[in-house]
Motif scaffolding. Sequence first.
Motif, PDB file in Angstrom:
ATOM      1  N   VAL A   1       0.809  -1.223   0.000  1.00  0.00           N
ATOM      2  CA  VAL A   1       0.000   0.000   0.000  1.00  0.00           C
ATOM      3  C   VAL A   1       0.842   1.271   0.000  1.00  0.00           C
ATOM      4  O   VAL A   1       0.325   2.365  -0.180  1.00  0.00           O
TER       5      VAL A   1
ATOM      6  N   ASP B   1      -5.815  12.091  -0.443  1.00  0.00           N
ATOM      7  CA  ASP B   1      -6.114  11.733  -1.833  1.00  0.00           C
ATOM      8  C   ASP B   1      -5.806  10.265  -2.150  1.00  0.00           C
ATOM      9  O   ASP B   1      -6.068   9.796  -3.260  1.00  0.00           O
ATOM     10  N   ARG B   2      -5.272   9.496  -1.172  1.00  0.00           N
ATOM     11  CA  ARG B   2      -4.966   8.093  -1.405  1.00  0.00           C
ATOM     12  C   ARG B   2      -5.903   7.155  -0.641  1.00  0.00           C
ATOM     13  O   ARG B   2      -5.729   5.938  -0.683  1.00  0.00           O
ATOM     14  N   THR B   3      -6.884   7.700   0.062  1.00  0.00           N
ATOM     15  CA  THR B   3      -7.755   6.876   0.893  1.00  0.00           C
ATOM     16  C   THR B   3      -8.447   5.784   0.085  1.00  0.00           C
ATOM     17  O   THR B   3      -8.414   4.603   0.449  1.00  0.00           O
ATOM     18  N   ASP B   4      -9.091   6.153  -1.015  1.00  0.00           N
ATOM     19  CA  ASP B   4      -9.821   5.172  -1.825  1.00  0.00           C
ATOM     20  C   ASP B   4      -8.890   4.100  -2.378  1.00  0.00           C
ATOM     21  O   ASP B   4      -9.216   2.908  -2.396  1.00  0.00           O
ATOM     22  N   GLU B   5      -7.707   4.537  -2.815  1.00  0.00           N
ATOM     23  CA  GLU B   5      -6.739   3.594  -3.393  1.00  0.00           C
ATOM     24  C   GLU B   5      -6.317   2.546  -2.379  1.00  0.00           C
ATOM     25  O   GLU B   5      -6.311   1.337  -2.670  1.00  0.00           O
ATOM     26  N   ILE B   6      -5.996   2.985  -1.162  1.00  0.00           N
ATOM     27  CA  ILE B   6      -5.504   2.064  -0.138  1.00  0.00           C
ATOM     28  C   ILE B   6      -6.613   1.137   0.348  1.00  0.00           C
ATOM     29  O   ILE B   6      -6.398  -0.064   0.546  1.00  0.00           O
ATOM     30  N   GLU B   7      -7.808   1.680   0.503  1.00  0.00           N
ATOM     31  CA  GLU B   7      -8.924   0.829   0.926  1.00  0.00           C
ATOM     32  C   GLU B   7      -9.246  -0.224  -0.135  1.00  0.00           C
ATOM     33  O   GLU B   7      -9.627  -1.348   0.188  1.00  0.00           O
ATOM     34  N   GLN B   8      -9.059   0.137  -1.395  1.00  0.00           N
ATOM     35  CA  GLN B   8      -9.318  -0.832  -2.465  1.00  0.00           C
ATOM     36  C   GLN B   8      -8.286  -1.960  -2.442  1.00  0.00           C
ATOM     37  O   GLN B   8      -8.625  -3.135  -2.577  1.00  0.00           O
ATOM     38  N   VAL B   9      -7.024  -1.601  -2.258  1.00  0.00           N
ATOM     39  CA  VAL B   9      -5.963  -2.614  -2.230  1.00  0.00           C
ATOM     40  C   VAL B   9      -6.167  -3.581  -1.073  1.00  0.00           C
ATOM     41  O   VAL B   9      -6.095  -4.804  -1.231  1.00  0.00           O
TER      42      VAL B   9
END
Length: 220
Positions: free
Chosen positions: A169, A204-212
Amino acid sequence: MQIVIMGCGRVGSSLARSLEKRGHDVSVIDTNAESFRRLGPEFRGTTVKGVGFDRDVLVKAGIRGADGFAAVSSGDNSNILAARVVREEFGVHNVVARIYDQGRAEVYERLGIPTVATVRWAANQVLRGLLPEGSEPVWRDPSGSARLVQVHVHEGWIGSTIGEIQQAVRTPLPFLQRYGTAMVPTAETVLQDGDLLYAAIELDRTDEIEQVLGEAPERY
């Protein structure tokens, strides 16, 4: 430490008793002397009747030698005024103010006065219980650009080390809860079933990390 508390309601009295049990010297200020009954017969600290932002009252409560000040009365204006007087006129930097108005709380956080926004805290606690993917942060910095979030982790990550997850992440995972106890993991700590994992995330990375983390990892 010497701590001065303004407000002897349920929060102030509980805070005073907790601090005293930990060995700290505590003074409590309240406009109503009857409020001091909440402290109980075992309280050995100082009680001062008066307005918490009055300089003479603060001096009587020992603010000149205080290591910290908590403004937890029921009035936002009184709490903020007292916090500013204590910081600016008495030079006490370890100051916290209880604020009901979230907008005001954010303004004063930007001015360097840590606040506890009661309504926001309660709402966020409920949201984190209802929404396991952590859309509401445990902590956020006053600018809103970074936050500490309890993240939902797919069961496929169980057995991975914290180091492996951090690499996936590309963000720190500063602590986790295991069987109700918080711990600071090392890179070698292995994620177990039931662990609650917390991530330090740029907004700005919240969605990306939660998706991973919400999907099973790719194994090579």
